[in-house]
Design a protein around this motif. Structure first.
Motif, PDB file in Angstrom:
ATOM      1  N   UNK A   7      65.855 -27.099  30.544  1.00  0.00           N
ATOM      2  CA  UNK A   7      65.432 -28.150  29.615  1.00  0.00           C
ATOM      3  C   UNK A   7      64.511 -29.107  30.357  1.00  0.00           C
ATOM      4  N   UNK A   8      63.614 -29.740  29.610  1.00  0.00           N
ATOM      5  CA  UNK A   8      62.663 -30.676  30.215  1.00  0.00           C
ATOM      6  C   UNK A   8      63.292 -32.057  30.337  1.00  0.00           C
ATOM      7  N   UNK A   9      62.909 -32.774  31.408  1.00  0.00           N
ATOM      8  CA  UNK A   9      63.394 -34.147  31.580  1.00  0.00           C
ATOM      9  C   UNK A   9      62.672 -35.055  30.592  1.00  0.00           C
ATOM     10  N   UNK A  10      63.440 -35.939  29.919  1.00  0.00           N
ATOM     11  CA  UNK A  10      62.874 -36.872  28.951  1.00  0.00           C
ATOM     12  C   UNK A  10      62.802 -38.268  29.583  1.00  0.00           C
ATOM     13  N   UNK A  11      61.606 -38.881  29.616  1.00  0.00           N
ATOM     14  CA  UNK A  11      61.451 -40.204  30.248  1.00  0.00           C
ATOM     15  C   UNK A  11      62.365 -41.283  29.673  1.00  0.00           C
ATOM     16  N   UNK A  12      62.818 -41.116  28.418  1.00  0.00           N
ATOM     17  CA  UNK A  12      63.709 -42.126  27.827  1.00  0.00           C
ATOM     18  C   UNK A  12      64.991 -42.280  28.639  1.00  0.00           C
ATOM     19  N   UNK A  13      65.350 -41.222  29.390  1.00  0.00           N
ATOM     20  CA  UNK A  13      66.570 -41.279  30.193  1.00  0.00           C
ATOM     21  C   UNK A  13      66.455 -42.291  31.326  1.00  0.00           C
ATOM     22  N   UNK A  14      65.226 -42.606  31.740  1.00  0.00           N
ATOM     23  CA  UNK A  14      65.026 -43.642  32.761  1.00  0.00           C
ATOM     24  C   UNK A  14      65.449 -44.996  32.194  1.00  0.00           C
ATOM     25  N   UNK A  15      65.046 -45.263  30.935  1.00  0.00           N
ATOM     26  CA  UNK A  15      65.422 -46.519  30.268  1.00  0.00           C
ATOM     27  C   UNK A  15      66.940 -46.593  30.098  1.00  0.00           C
TER      28      UNK A  15
END
Length: 286
Positions: A117-125
């Motif tokens: 699965x691709x990493x989603x930048x929202x997970x940084x938030x």
């Protein structure tokens, strides 16, 4: 149809409540964490085996290649339980259970490493929100402070739990969930046998009723009910509803242990639970 839905929701809430009792029992039982986990596993193992035989659930492992991941998953589950009980004993139920509840965000960060699965930048938030919540839980970072130690053990427990979920997630389509839980308890029981010889088990008789509750009600019945509930709900819906688990745990601690949460706990805990709910809703839409 409406009656069935209410029944299914009630079953999921009951499962969440039973699982949340581990926090109060883990804090209350006056024995080393490793010993508590061994008894928890052995009692749950017996009940889960009986259930599998009664329901004619196949216990056969389909491939030799699956044995090592099962063992590694069991090791991480043992580490998760032990470090969680350390967190509870060092701090309190509220801090222990809220620190543990960072695991959904950890899964989001770790999933690209385990699965395609691709990493989603929202997970940084979401990760930053969790860090803020943890900072509010323990604003003075002093390693000698038992509250801080409780948070750190809670985070380690969450990490072990997240890794264990990601390892077993690859096999849930091939195996019954109760069967997987049975093998987890077998591995933990075998792994922790040495603690019976090197740690204090003198309080066993006095603590037996609470150990039985932990093994039967919390582990065998609670986790089996949770697995059963997943037939009627998506994993995202189940995780949103199970976000009430820290609330149950904190209420039980207030009733049975007279632990009163501070404002820091309310604010920090709210931030952590908000990220869990956001991630659950976001993943469902995705």
């Amino acid at each position: 149809m409406q009656t069935n839905h209410v029944k299914n929701i009630s079953g999921l809430l009951l499962a969440t409540f039973f699982i949340s009792t581990s926090s109060v029992l883990g804090k209350y039982i006056a024995m080393p964490s490793e010993v508590i986990v061994w008894f928890r596993s052995v009692f749950a193992m017996v009940v889960l085996y009986a259930f599998c035989r009664f329901r004619k659930i196949d216990l056969k492992i389909q491939s030799k290649r699956h044995v090592l991941p099962f063992i590694i998953g069991g090791v991480f589950m043992a580490a998760h339980w032990i470090t969680y009980f350390y967190a509870l004993k060092l701090s309190n139920v509220a801090i222990g259970i809220l620190s543990l509840y960072t695991f959904p965000v950890m899964i989001a960060f770790l999933e690209p490493l385990f699965l395609k699965v691709k990493f989603n930048p929202i997970h940084i938030i979401l990760g930053l929100l969790v860090l803020l919540g943890l900072y509010i839980l323990a604003p003075e970072f002093d390693i000698k402070n038992t509250q801080v130690q409780g948070v750190l053990f809670g985070l380690l427990s969450a990490l072990c739990y997240a890794v264990r979920i990601l390892i077993l997630k690859q096999y849930v389509q091939q195996y019954n969930g109760v069967m997987l839980m049975f093998y987890q308890t077998v591995i933990i029981t075998v792994l922790l046998v040495p603690v019976l010889f090197f740690m204090d088990i003198s309080g066993f008789r006095e603590q037996l009723p609470y150990l039985l509750l932990l093994g039967l009600l919390t582990t065998a019945i609670g986790h089996s009910l949770m697995v059963h509930s997943l037939q009627f709900f998506s994993a995202s819906t189940a995780s949103i509803i199970s976000s009430i688990q820290p609330v149950f745990g904190i209420l039980l601690a207030f009733i049975f242990l007279n632990e009163i949460p501070t404002w820091n706990t309310y604010v920090g805990g709210s931030l952590i639970l908000t990220t869990v709910i956001i991630e659950s809703i976001r993943s469902r839409k995705g």
